[in-house]
Design a protein around this motif. Structure first.
Motif, PDB file in Angstrom:
ATOM      1  N   ILE A 102     -19.231 -16.636  10.626  1.00  0.00           N
ATOM      2  CA  ILE A 102     -19.928 -15.802  11.402  1.00  0.00           C
ATOM      3  C   ILE A 102     -19.187 -14.615  11.982  1.00  0.00           C
ATOM      4  CG2 ILE A 102     -21.096 -15.851  13.797  1.00  0.00           C
ATOM      5  CD1 ILE A 102     -21.603 -19.012  13.170  1.00  0.00           C
ATOM      6  N   GLY A 103     -17.786 -14.945  12.360  1.00  0.00           N
ATOM      7  CA  GLY A 103     -16.924 -13.889  12.777  1.00  0.00           C
ATOM      8  C   GLY A 103     -16.635 -12.701  11.507  1.00  0.00           C
ATOM      9  N   GLN A 104     -16.563 -13.429  10.285  1.00  0.00           N
ATOM     10  CA  GLN A 104     -16.464 -12.315   9.374  1.00  0.00           C
ATOM     11  C   GLN A 104     -17.633 -11.450   9.071  1.00  0.00           C
ATOM     12  OE1 GLN A 104     -15.750 -15.053   6.166  1.00  0.00           O
ATOM     13  NE2 GLN A 104     -13.559 -14.935   6.434  1.00  0.00           N
ATOM     14  N   GLY A 105     -18.847 -11.909   9.432  1.00  0.00           N
ATOM     15  CA  GLY A 105     -20.069 -11.153   9.479  1.00  0.00           C
ATOM     16  C   GLY A 105     -20.063 -10.067  10.441  1.00  0.00           C
ATOM     17  N   LEU A 106     -19.436 -10.355  11.578  1.00  0.00           N
ATOM     18  CA  LEU A 106     -19.407  -9.557  12.940  1.00  0.00           C
ATOM     19  C   LEU A 106     -18.350  -8.493  12.544  1.00  0.00           C
ATOM     20  CD1 LEU A 106     -19.620 -12.057  16.005  1.00  0.00           C
ATOM     21  CD2 LEU A 106     -21.413 -10.553  14.964  1.00  0.00           C
ATOM     22  N   SER A 107     -17.173  -8.449  12.038  1.00  0.00           N
ATOM     23  CA  SER A 107     -16.555  -7.695  11.758  1.00  0.00           C
ATOM     24  C   SER A 107     -16.880  -6.880  10.548  1.00  0.00           C
ATOM     25  CB  SER A 107     -15.207  -8.431  10.828  1.00  0.00           C
ATOM     26  OG  SER A 107     -14.575  -9.367  12.122  1.00  0.00           O
ATOM     27  N   ALA A 108     -17.665  -7.446   9.788  1.00  0.00           N
ATOM     28  CA  ALA A 108     -18.248  -6.641   8.748  1.00  0.00           C
ATOM     29  C   ALA A 108     -19.236  -5.591   9.363  1.00  0.00           C
ATOM     30  CB  ALA A 108     -18.926  -7.146   7.615  1.00  0.00           C
ATOM     31  N   LEU A 109     -20.173  -5.849  10.045  1.00  0.00           N
ATOM     32  CA  LEU A 109     -21.000  -5.119  10.795  1.00  0.00           C
ATOM     33  C   LEU A 109     -20.469  -3.920  11.692  1.00  0.00           C
ATOM     34  CD1 LEU A 109     -23.857  -4.458  11.663  1.00  0.00           C
ATOM     35  CD2 LEU A 109     -23.864  -6.126  13.363  1.00  0.00           C
ATOM     36  N   VAL A 110     -19.444  -4.253  12.441  1.00  0.00           N
ATOM     37  CA  VAL A 110     -18.676  -3.072  12.965  1.00  0.00           C
ATOM     38  C   VAL A 110     -18.097  -2.068  12.154  1.00  0.00           C
ATOM     39  CG1 VAL A 110     -16.347  -2.719  14.442  1.00  0.00           C
ATOM     40  CG2 VAL A 110     -17.773  -4.915  14.866  1.00  0.00           C
ATOM     41  N   LYS A 111     -17.268  -2.820  10.861  1.00  0.00           N
ATOM     42  CA  LYS A 111     -16.838  -1.632  10.047  1.00  0.00           C
ATOM     43  C   LYS A 111     -18.088  -0.772   9.243  1.00  0.00           C
ATOM     44  CE  LYS A 111     -13.067  -4.499   8.473  1.00  0.00           C
ATOM     45  NZ  LYS A 111     -12.224  -5.312   7.238  1.00  0.00           N
ATOM     46  N   GLN A 112     -19.199  -1.394   9.309  1.00  0.00           N
ATOM     47  CA  GLN A 112     -20.339  -0.730   8.827  1.00  0.00           C
ATOM     48  C   GLN A 112     -20.977   0.401   9.655  1.00  0.00           C
ATOM     49  OE1 GLN A 112     -23.687  -3.372   7.834  1.00  0.00           O
ATOM     50  NE2 GLN A 112     -25.209  -1.866   7.969  1.00  0.00           N
ATOM     51  N   LEU A 113     -20.926   0.151  10.960  1.00  0.00           N
ATOM     52  CA  LEU A 113     -21.159   1.013  11.891  1.00  0.00           C
ATOM     53  C   LEU A 113     -20.387   2.314  12.122  1.00  0.00           C
ATOM     54  CD1 LEU A 113     -22.862  -1.384  14.439  1.00  0.00           C
ATOM     55  CD2 LEU A 113     -23.905   0.022  12.649  1.00  0.00           C
ATOM     56  N   ARG A 114     -18.898   1.820  11.979  1.00  0.00           N
ATOM     57  CA  ARG A 114     -17.965   2.906  11.881  1.00  0.00           C
ATOM     58  C   ARG A 114     -18.025   3.649  13.469  1.00  0.00           C
ATOM     59  NH1 ARG A 114     -18.206   6.781   6.644  1.00  0.00           N
ATOM     60  NH2 ARG A 114     -16.219   7.305   7.519  1.00  0.00           N
ATOM     61  N   PRO A 115     -17.862   2.778  14.569  1.00  0.00           N
ATOM     62  CA  PRO A 115     -17.644   3.292  15.819  1.00  0.00           C
ATOM     63  C   PRO A 115     -16.476   3.970  16.209  1.00  0.00           C
ATOM     64  CG  PRO A 115     -17.561   1.141  15.784  1.00  0.00           C
ATOM     65  CD  PRO A 115     -17.791   1.160  14.684  1.00  0.00           C
ATOM     66  N   THR A 116     -16.398   4.666  16.941  1.00  0.00           N
ATOM     67  CA  THR A 116     -15.211   5.319  17.503  1.00  0.00           C
ATOM     68  C   THR A 116     -14.613   4.816  18.794  1.00  0.00           C
ATOM     69  OG1 THR A 116     -16.215   7.201  18.833  1.00  0.00           O
ATOM     70  CG2 THR A 116     -15.600   7.671  16.487  1.00  0.00           C
ATOM     71  N   SER A 117     -15.353   3.960  19.536  1.00  0.00           N
ATOM     72  CA  SER A 117     -15.005   3.336  20.611  1.00  0.00           C
ATOM     73  C   SER A 117     -15.886   2.285  21.005  1.00  0.00           C
ATOM     74  CB  SER A 117     -15.040   4.205  21.748  1.00  0.00           C
ATOM     75  OG  SER A 117     -16.438   4.779  22.149  1.00  0.00           O
ATOM     76  N   VAL A 118     -15.537   1.389  21.749  1.00  0.00           N
ATOM     77  CA  VAL A 118     -16.460   0.151  22.360  1.00  0.00           C
ATOM     78  C   VAL A 118     -17.861   0.798  22.824  1.00  0.00           C
ATOM     79  CG1 VAL A 118     -16.773  -1.864  23.718  1.00  0.00           C
ATOM     80  CG2 VAL A 118     -14.648  -1.562  22.411  1.00  0.00           C
ATOM     81  N   SER A 119     -17.913   1.848  23.737  1.00  0.00           N
ATOM     82  CA  SER A 119     -19.156   2.216  24.013  1.00  0.00           C
ATOM     83  C   SER A 119     -19.871   2.807  23.038  1.00  0.00           C
ATOM     84  CB  SER A 119     -18.789   3.451  25.246  1.00  0.00           C
ATOM     85  OG  SER A 119     -17.995   4.276  24.577  1.00  0.00           O
ATOM     86  N   HIS A 120     -19.126   3.542  21.789  1.00  0.00           N
ATOM     87  CA  HIS A 120     -19.832   4.075  20.824  1.00  0.00           C
ATOM     88  C   HIS A 120     -20.586   2.893  20.088  1.00  0.00           C
ATOM     89  CE1 HIS A 120     -19.570   6.674  17.078  1.00  0.00           C
ATOM     90  NE2 HIS A 120     -20.878   6.813  17.556  1.00  0.00           N
ATOM     91  N   LEU A 121     -19.975   1.906  20.154  1.00  0.00           N
ATOM     92  CA  LEU A 121     -20.478   0.809  19.155  1.00  0.00           C
ATOM     93  C   LEU A 121     -21.742   0.356  19.742  1.00  0.00           C
ATOM     94  CD1 LEU A 121     -20.249  -1.727  17.066  1.00  0.00           C
ATOM     95  CD2 LEU A 121     -18.902  -2.730  18.708  1.00  0.00           C
ATOM     96  N   LEU A 122     -21.638   0.076  21.271  1.00  0.00           N
ATOM     97  CA  LEU A 122     -22.747  -0.474  21.937  1.00  0.00           C
ATOM     98  C   LEU A 122     -23.885   0.530  21.865  1.00  0.00           C
ATOM     99  CD1 LEU A 122     -21.238  -1.652  25.359  1.00  0.00           C
ATOM    100  CD2 LEU A 122     -22.158  -2.928  23.427  1.00  0.00           C
ATOM    101  N   GLU A 123     -23.746   1.834  21.690  1.00  0.00           N
ATOM    102  CA  GLU A 123     -24.831   2.877  21.415  1.00  0.00           C
ATOM    103  C   GLU A 123     -25.457   2.754  19.964  1.00  0.00           C
ATOM    104  OE1 GLU A 123     -23.195   6.704  21.809  1.00  0.00           O
ATOM    105  OE2 GLU A 123     -22.805   6.232  24.142  1.00  0.00           O
ATOM    106  N   LYS A 124     -24.419   2.542  18.993  1.00  0.00           N
ATOM    107  CA  LYS A 124     -24.999   2.266  17.706  1.00  0.00           C
ATOM    108  C   LYS A 124     -25.687   0.943  17.534  1.00  0.00           C
ATOM    109  CE  LYS A 124     -22.203   5.568  14.915  1.00  0.00           C
ATOM    110  NZ  LYS A 124     -21.619   5.496  13.375  1.00  0.00           N
ATOM    111  N   LEU A 125     -25.245   0.173  18.099  1.00  0.00           N
ATOM    112  CA  LEU A 125     -26.276  -1.351  17.909  1.00  0.00           C
ATOM    113  C   LEU A 125     -27.506  -1.036  18.351  1.00  0.00           C
ATOM    114  CD1 LEU A 125     -23.724  -3.945  19.409  1.00  0.00           C
ATOM    115  CD2 LEU A 125     -24.493  -3.608  17.111  1.00  0.00           C
ATOM    116  N   VAL A 126     -28.006  -0.104  19.359  1.00  0.00           N
ATOM    117  CA  VAL A 126     -29.315  -0.045  19.675  1.00  0.00           C
ATOM    118  C   VAL A 126     -30.125   0.773  18.576  1.00  0.00           C
ATOM    119  CG1 VAL A 126     -30.838   1.323  21.189  1.00  0.00           C
ATOM    120  CG2 VAL A 126     -28.578   0.370  22.244  1.00  0.00           C
TER     121      VAL A 126
END
Length: 261
Positions: free
Chosen positions: A167-191
């Protein structure tokens, strides 16, 4: 599409579509029969020898493998296709009577074995450290609520881990896929990611996968709301999940806990 690789699903599909010969047996026994897919049922017809018998054991209330092709009527389909006679297993030798009384709200025909202890059903303990033991297990339908609880426990200095390293590996892979520049950017990209994936799944007729998608997104969001930087996020994900948990409170989805007595 890589046409040079045959994966597990291909092996099942090609066996049926090409009518490949299968060894046939006088007795075929299936455990967890509620999770058998349509293709696997076709294979069963080829595995049972003429005049042979099929024994299928399962529980329709535990049909949780829709994501890989199983359906909630798998047991019924097996019964119809093989003209099977049903032998209900309604007595639980595992649960005390107080637990069975709650389970009967969802599975009315379930009953406790004669002489079973009463047991006890109590409200969840507080989050104070003295109310938790290292062998405690918390189970939940989805992962996201477990992450929220895990952080609440950790703030109270209650050591805990979430079962399921993949499960953790899948989450890490999703973060890499979205390529965010910051945590706030990640939250925006998740939407945006969620909206796009929901549209894709609905267009493909895969509505049954929506719950898993939302759970994955909400789980990652729960992590992101607890950290300040992307390296902290990766460290939090890596340290939270494990395949083997000892001497700490274990948090697990029902799916991961299945079969773990």
């Amino acid at each position: 599409i890589d046409t040079n690789v045959i994966d597990f699903d291909d092996q099942l599909y090609l066996t049926v579509v090409l009518g490949l010969p299968m060894p046939r047996f006088p007795w075929v026994m299936i455990d967890e029969a509620q999770d058998v897919s349509a293709i696997q049922r076709k294979m069963l017809h080829g595995a049972v020898a003429e005049g042979g018998r099929l024994i299928a054991v399962g529980d329709a209330h535990q049909a949780i493998y829709g994501f890989r092709g199983a359906d909630s009527d798998s047991l019924g389909a097996i019964g119809r296709e093989f003209s099977a006679q049903a032998f209900p297993l309604t007595v639980t030798y595992r649960c005390p009577t107080d637990v069975v009384a709650i389970a009967q709200q969802f599975v009315p025909h379930l009953e406790a074995v004669a002489g079973a202890p009463a047991g006890s059903v109590v409200l969840a303990p507080s989050l104070e450290k003295h109310d938790w033991n290292a062998d405690d297990l918390v189970i939940c339908r989805n992962t996201a609520p477990l992450i929220t609880l895990a952080y609440r426990l950790l703030r109270k200095r209650v050591p805990c881990r979430v079962l399921g390293r993949e499960i953790g590996q899948g989450l890490s892979a999703l973060v890499k896929q979205l390529r965010p520049t910051s945590v706030s950017h990640l939250l925006e990209k998740l939407v945006t990611y969620t909206k796009t994936q929901v549209e894709k799944l609905k267009k493909a007729g895969h509505e049954h996968k929506l719950e898993a998608l939302h759970d994955k997104v909400e789980t990652l969001r729960a992590f992101a709301l607890e950290v300040r930087t992307l390296p902290e996020l990766e460290e939090a994900i890596t340290s939270m999940f494990s395949d083997e948990v000892f001497d700490v409170v274990t948090l697990s989805t029902i799916h991961k806990a299945k079969g773990s007595e």
